[in-house]
Design a protein around this motif. Structure first.
Motif, PDB file in Angstrom:
ATOM      1  N   ALA A 197      17.254  28.039  -6.374  1.00 41.19           N
ATOM      2  CA  ALA A 197      18.358  27.218  -5.864  1.00 41.19           C
ATOM      3  C   ALA A 197      18.178  26.840  -4.406  1.00 41.19           C
ATOM      4  O   ALA A 197      18.525  25.727  -3.988  1.00 41.19           O
ATOM      5  CB  ALA A 197      19.682  27.971  -6.050  1.00 41.19           C
ATOM      6  N   ASP A 198      17.606  27.749  -3.610  1.00 41.94           N
ATOM      7  CA  ASP A 198      17.529  27.489  -2.170  1.00 41.94           C
ATOM      8  C   ASP A 198      16.372  26.575  -1.782  1.00 41.94           C
ATOM      9  O   ASP A 198      16.458  25.820  -0.810  1.00 41.94           O
ATOM     10  CB  ASP A 198      17.428  28.804  -1.386  1.00 41.94           C
ATOM     11  N   THR A 199      15.275  26.615  -2.563  1.00 39.59           N
ATOM     12  CA  THR A 199      14.102  25.820  -2.190  1.00 39.59           C
ATOM     13  C   THR A 199      13.842  24.647  -3.139  1.00 39.59           C
ATOM     14  O   THR A 199      13.138  23.704  -2.775  1.00 39.59           O
ATOM     15  CB  THR A 199      12.842  26.705  -2.181  1.00 39.59           C
ATOM     16  N   GLY A 200      14.372  24.722  -4.361  1.00 38.27           N
ATOM     17  CA  GLY A 200      14.084  23.686  -5.345  1.00 38.27           C
ATOM     18  C   GLY A 200      12.683  23.778  -5.916  1.00 38.27           C
ATOM     19  O   GLY A 200      12.253  22.891  -6.650  1.00 38.27           O
TER      20      GLY A 200
END
Length: 327
Positions: free
Chosen positions: A255-258
Motif C-alpha cells: 500500500a505504501d509503495t505500490g
C-alpha cells in the motif's frame, strides 16, 4: 522402497468385500516365501516360487501376470500377462478381474470381448476394487458397446468416489470439468477435486488451485490457490512452477509503495526460474522473468539462483509438458 511397493501390490490384489476376505487371506498364506523373494528383488527365484503355487492359487496366478506385465526379471509380455490375469480372474481376485477386463479391451471388437470386459469390471468392483466402476462408466458415457447413458456412467463412477476412492474422485472431477460427452458442472468438479486433494492427489490439488485462482465452480480464493500451488511446486511438481510464479507476481502491491513486496518478488523469480529450467517451452517463464528482473535488485540473483539449483537437483525434474509432476 521395493518392500513398500510389494506390500501395496498385495493389498491391491486382495481388495475384497468382507465376506471374501478370509478366502483371499488363505490364498496369500502359501505365498509368504515367494513374496519374501520378490521383496528382495530376487526375481529369478521368486517367479518359480509363485509358479509352483499357481495350479490352484489365483493370487499366485495374478502375481505371475504382474511379472510379465511389469517386466520383473524378464521382458514385458502383455499376452502372457493377460493369460495369467484371466486365470486369476476366474478365481475372483478383484484386481485380476480388473486387469483381465482391460486385457479384453485390447481387442474390443472381437465378438463378446466388450460385454465380458464390462461384466469383469463390475465384478471387480463388487469384490472391492471400486475404481473398476469408473472403467465401467466409460462404456455408458461414450456409448461404446452399450446404449449411451451418461447419467448411469456418472453414477457408477460416483459410487466409487463416494466409497472414498481418490482416483475415482479425480476421474469424476475431470468428467464434470471438461469432458465433451458430459454436461459441464464446474461446481461439482471443484467439489471432487477438493476431496481428492484432501487425499494428497497431486493432479487434483493442481486443478483445484487453478479453479480457485480463476473462480471456476466457486469464489476466487487466491490465498488457497497459492498455498496449494506452492506446496506442489515445493514437492517437485514441475507443472506448478509457472502458475506459482504467476500467482506471486499478481499479489497485491504494498500500500505504501505500490510495488510488489520483497518476498513476492523473490518468490516470483524463484518459481519462474524453476519453470524456465523445467518446461519444454520456456518462453512464458522467460517473459515473466523479464518483468520480475525489471523490478528486482540484481544483487538478489546469486542467492536465489542457488536455491533454484538446489531445488532442481533435489528432484532432478525432467522438462515437463505442462501437466506432469517432476520426478
Amino acid at each position: 522402497m521395493q518392500s513398500i511397493r510389494i506390500s501395496l501390490l498385495l493389498a491391491a490384489a486382495l481388495s475384497a468385500a468382507p465376506a471374501s476376505a478370509k478366502k483371499a487371506s488363505d490364498h496369500a498364506e502359501p505365498l509368504h516365501a515367494a513374496y519374501a523373494l520378490l521383496d528382495k528383488g530376487d526375481y529369478a527365484h521368486a517367479y518359480p516360487a509363485f509358479l509352483r503355487q499357481s495350479g490352484k492359487n489365483p493370487l499366485a496366478q495374478f502375481m505371475l501376470g504382474l511379472f510379465h506385465q511389469i517386466g520383473w526379471g524378464r521382458p514385458v509380455d502383455q499376452d502372457a500377462a493377460c493369460a495369467w490375469f484371466a486365470k486369476a480372474a476366474r478365481g475372483k481376485i478383484p484386481t485380476a478381474q480388473h486387469y483381465s477386463a482391460t486385457c479384453l479391451m485390447r481387442t474390443p471388437d472381437v465378438p463378446g470381448n466388450a460385454g465380458a470386459a464390462l461384466a469383469e469390471y463390475l465384478a471387480a468392483a463388487e469384490g472391492g476394487h471400486k475404481i473398476s466402476l469408473c472403467s465401467a462408466a466409460e462404456f455408458y458415457i461414450r456409448g461404446r458397446y452399450v446404449a449411451r447413458d451418461v447419467v448411469r456412467g456418472l453414477n457408477l463412477c460416483g459410487q466409487a468416489a463416494m466409497a472414498n476412492s481418490p482416483p475415482a474422485m479425480l476421474l469424476l472431477a475431470k468428467y464434470l470439468q471438461n469432458d465433451p460427452d458430459v454436461p459441464r458442472d464446474l461446481a461439482g468438479a471443484r467439489h471432487w477435486y477438493q476431496l481428492a486433494a484432501g487425499h494428497n492427489v497431486p493432479e487434483a490439488r493442481y486443478q483445484l488451485a487453478i479453479m480457485q485462482s480463476q473462480g471456476d465452480g466457486g469464489p476466487v480464493d487466491s490465498s488457497a490457490a497459492l498455498g496449494n500451488m506452492e506446496a506442489l511446486a515445493a514437492a517437485g511438481y514441475a507443472a506448478a512452477y509457472l502458475p506459482t510464479a504467476v500467482l506471486y507476481a499478481h499479489q497485491p502491491p504494498q500500500a505504501d509503495t505500490g510495488a510488489p513486496s520483497a518476498e513476492h518478488l523473490a518468490k516470483a523469480y524463484l518459481w519462474a526460474s524453476a519453470a524456465k529450467a523445467s518446461l519444454a517451452d520456456p518462453a512464458p517463464a522467460e517473459k515473466l522473468l523479464a518483468s520480475v528482473l525489471a523490478l528486482m535488485p540484481a544483487e538478489w540473483r546469486p542467492g536465489l539462483d542457488r536455491k533454484v539449483a538446489d531445488h532442481l537437483a533435489k528432484f532432478a525434474a525432467p522438462r515437463a509438458t505442462g501437466a506432469s509432476p517432476g520426478a
